[in-house]
Enzyme design. Structure first.
Site, PDB file in Angstrom:
ATOM      1  N   GLY A 231       0.571  -1.211  -0.209  1.00  0.00           N
ATOM      2  CA  GLY A 231      -0.082   0.060   0.002  1.00  0.00           C
ATOM      3  C   GLY A 231       0.632   1.274   0.065  1.00  0.00           C
ATOM      4  N   TYR A 309      -8.490   5.473 -13.083  1.00  0.00           N
ATOM      5  CA  TYR A 309      -8.414   6.239 -11.950  1.00  0.00           C
ATOM      6  C   TYR A 309      -8.108   7.714 -11.913  1.00  0.00           C
ATOM      7  CZ  TYR A 309      -6.949   1.479 -11.039  1.00  0.00           C
ATOM      8  OH  TYR A 309      -6.748   0.074 -10.996  1.00  0.00           O
ATOM      9  N   CYS A 336     -10.283   4.074 -30.280  1.00  0.00           N
ATOM     10  CA  CYS A 336     -11.459   4.621 -30.646  1.00  0.00           C
ATOM     11  C   CYS A 336     -12.282   4.848 -29.016  1.00  0.00           C
ATOM     12  CB  CYS A 336     -12.216   4.135 -31.607  1.00  0.00           C
ATOM     13  SG  CYS A 336     -11.262   3.990 -32.969  1.00  0.00           S
ATOM     14  N   GLU A 337     -11.947   5.867 -28.335  1.00  0.00           N
ATOM     15  CA  GLU A 337     -12.672   6.071 -27.235  1.00  0.00           C
ATOM     16  C   GLU A 337     -12.099   7.600 -26.611  1.00  0.00           C
ATOM     17  OE1 GLU A 337     -14.058   3.742 -24.456  1.00  0.00           O
ATOM     18  OE2 GLU A 337     -13.582   1.937 -25.241  1.00  0.00           O
ATOM     19  N   TYR A 365       1.408  -1.520 -12.284  1.00  0.00           N
ATOM     20  CA  TYR A 365      -0.028  -1.424 -12.684  1.00  0.00           C
ATOM     21  C   TYR A 365      -0.075  -0.850 -14.127  1.00  0.00           C
ATOM     22  CZ  TYR A 365      -0.687  -2.735  -8.013  1.00  0.00           C
ATOM     23  OH  TYR A 365      -0.578  -3.123  -6.542  1.00  0.00           O
TER      24      TYR A 365
HETATM   25  N1  LLP Z   1      -1.403  -7.114  -1.013  1.00  0.00           N
HETATM   26  C1  LLP Z   1      -2.920  -6.957  -1.309  1.00  0.00           C
HETATM   27  C2  LLP Z   1      -3.712  -8.196  -0.599  1.00  0.00           C
HETATM   28  C3  LLP Z   1      -3.261  -6.287  -2.455  1.00  0.00           C
HETATM   29  O1  LLP Z   1      -4.612  -6.428  -2.974  1.00  0.00           O
HETATM   30  C4  LLP Z   1      -2.413  -5.337  -3.002  1.00  0.00           C
HETATM   31  C5  LLP Z   1      -2.841  -4.362  -4.117  1.00  0.00           C
HETATM   32  C6  LLP Z   1      -1.109  -5.354  -2.687  1.00  0.00           C
HETATM   33  C7  LLP Z   1      -0.642  -6.148  -1.732  1.00  0.00           C
HETATM   34  C8  LLP Z   1      -0.095  -4.296  -3.128  1.00  0.00           C
HETATM   35  O2  LLP Z   1      -0.439  -3.155  -3.148  1.00  0.00           O
HETATM   36  P1  LLP Z   1       0.461  -2.041  -3.320  1.00  0.00           P
HETATM   37  O3  LLP Z   1       1.897  -2.054  -2.642  1.00  0.00           O
HETATM   38  O4  LLP Z   1       1.005  -2.101  -5.026  1.00  0.00           O
HETATM   39  O5  LLP Z   1      -0.094  -0.468  -3.198  1.00  0.00           O
HETATM   40  N2  LLP Z   1      -4.446  -1.055 -10.280  1.00  0.00           N
HETATM   41  C9  LLP Z   1      -4.352  -0.235  -9.179  1.00  0.00           C
HETATM   42  C10 LLP Z   1      -3.716  -0.653  -7.738  1.00  0.00           C
HETATM   43  C11 LLP Z   1      -4.540  -1.781  -7.237  1.00  0.00           C
HETATM   44  C12 LLP Z   1      -4.096  -2.452  -5.903  1.00  0.00           C
HETATM   45  C13 LLP Z   1      -4.661  -3.537  -5.632  1.00  0.00           C
HETATM   46  N3  LLP Z   1      -3.852  -4.508  -4.771  1.00  0.00           N
HETATM   47  C14 LLP Z   1      -3.581   1.171  -9.412  1.00  0.00           C
HETATM   48  O6  LLP Z   1      -3.214   1.273 -10.778  1.00  0.00           O
HETATM   49  O7  LLP Z   1      -3.318   2.097  -8.769  1.00  0.00           O
END
Ligand code: LLP
Length: 407
Positions: A231, A309, A336-337, A365
């Site tokens: 996170g 987002y 095309c969007e 991501y």
């Molecule tokens: N652990 C779990 C259970 C998760 O669901 C996630 C991310 C992470 C770890 C890793 O989180 P991070 O350190 O990357 O924040 N696609 C979105 C982000 C989706 C995150 C989903 N879960 C974006 O592009 O911002």
């Protein structure tokens, strides 16, 4: 850190590999991973890189070689980790729903454990483990009801979200799970959201989790591991201040000291985001009324974060030798969007057709969420070696034949 990808190497990559192309800096990925690992020091810990952020085998191999564990959310991610030489015994399987086939695959490979989010899944894991005569570690993913203060689509730790088991119900669920003979209930986990710039909310969740560990222990469970999820955010916009990994982990260590816990974390974005640049070439310039458009050869199928987002990614002209006046334009792709944009009303140098543009901080991501929408072959991926000068293609550009594979 993305500065480490200098214009010279980007020019060379564009010439050899073409555009659009994702370019990752090994040095940046390793520096971020090491910041986590070193900040834990002697405290028992496992850094489980969240594969979903960037699952390229080259990236996974780099992290596996550096000693990282992995956080997976599907059988496909486990397949990638194993192919990359990652260690199953340092892999945790998270996610809100796992199929019987995925659970069996993970059991057969001896992963470290499961983070489970429903009682139905506990029952399923227990049954499959019993058939195989194994006793996997299982943690409940607890929803601590803490507001992560991030984009609503990537905040997960509030009661109204689909994730985890309500912290107020967790003790009862553990008590019922104790009757399932094939589960080793030694761990508790949580994850409250992503792109968190103020880690105060994570520390608040840790406080609640420690109190829960105490309550579970007093019920006779020997909880040895606490998984605190991922996170931590990164600086995307000018003015954003990314939390320091070292300070964050330092505070986590202080907060959990004396509890005798092996800490696990699942960072994705904070390890790979800054390491990645999307290299794209300007196809044309165009003006509709008062509006300027820069049409580039990367589109929402390559990078969906702006469309999905309203995400901000810094965009720069690669060749910065000649000064150019700034313009305000939408940087758009050929899909095309109307939602196909990389930036809107952005002040950028006056780029001309044929010039290279770098979209920054796309290592997390980015490619992982890309698609073949509009039958666009997916981009190539390149890993720049630690020397910052040499590089290798870690995924070739897709060809038309790739588009119809399996049809
Ligand atoms: N652990 C779990 C259970 C998760 O669901 C996630 C991310 C992470 C770890 C890793 O989180 P991070 O350190 O990357 O924040 N696609 C979105 C982000 C989706 C995150 C989903 N879960 C974006 O592009 O911002």
């Amino acid at each position: 850190m993305s500065e480490s990808l200098a214009s010279a190497v980007l020019d060379q990559i564009a010439a050899q590999v073409g555009t659009p192309c994702f370019v990752y800096s090994s040095a940046s990925i390793l520096a971020n991973y090491r910041a986590y690992a070193e900040a834990f020091g002697e405290s028992p810990h496992t850094v489980c890189y969240a594969v979903k952020a960037n699952s390229n085998l080259g990236v996974l191999r780099l992290l596996a070689d550096a000693g990282s564990g992995f956080d997976i959310v599907s059988g496909g991610e486990l397949f990638r980790v194993l192919k990359a030489g990652g260690s199953a015994s340092k892999t945790v399987f998270s996610g809100v729903g796992k199929s019987a086939a995925e659970i069996e695959y993970a059991l057969d490979n001896g992963i470290f454990g499961f983070n489970s989010e429903s009682e139905a899944e506990l029952v399923l894991i227990n049954e499959l483990a019993g058939r195989k005569k194994v006793k996997p570690r299982v943690a409940l993913r607890v929803n601590p009801d803490v507001d992560a203060v991030t984009h609503p689509y990537i905040s997960t730790g509030l009661r109204q979200h689909k994730f985890g088991i309500d912290i107020h119900e967790a003790e009862d669920v553990y008590a019922r799970a104790m009757k399932l003979p094939n589960l080793a209930l030694e761990s508790v986990s949580c994850h409250i959201g992503s792109q968190i710039l103020d880690p105060g909310s994570i520390h608040e969740a840790i406080g609640k989790m420690l109190a829960l560990v105490d309550r579970l222990r007093s019920r006779g469970l020997s909880i040895s591991h606490l998984d605190l999820g991922g996170g931590l955010g990164v600086a995307y916009k000018p003015g954003d201040e990314a939390p320091s990994i070292r300070e964050f982990i330092g505070r986590m260590r202080t907060q959990t000291a004396g509890h005798g816990l092996h800490l696990m974390i699942e960072p994705g974005r904070s390890i790979v985001a800054e390491a990645g640049t999307l290299l794209t070439r300007v196809m044309a310039r165009k003006r509709n009324g008062d509006k300027e458009f820069v049409i580039v050869d990367a589109a929402m199928n390559d990078l969906i974060r702006p469309a999905l987002y309203q995400a901000y990614h810094e965009i720069e002209r690669v060749d910065r030798t000649a000064d150019r006046p700034n313009i305000v334009a939408d940087i758009v792709g050929p899909v095309c969007e109307t939602g196909d944009f990389l930036a809107r009303d952005r002040e950028i140098p006056d780029v001309k057709a044929g010039e290279l543009v770098a979209v920054r901080n796309v290592g997390a991501y980015g490619f992982a969420m890309s698609s073949n929408y509009n039958s666009r072959p997916r981009a190539a991926e390149v890993l720049v070696n630690e020397d910052g000068a040499t590089f290798r293609i870690v995924r070739r550009r897709e060809q038309y034949d790739d588009l119809i594979l399996g049809e």
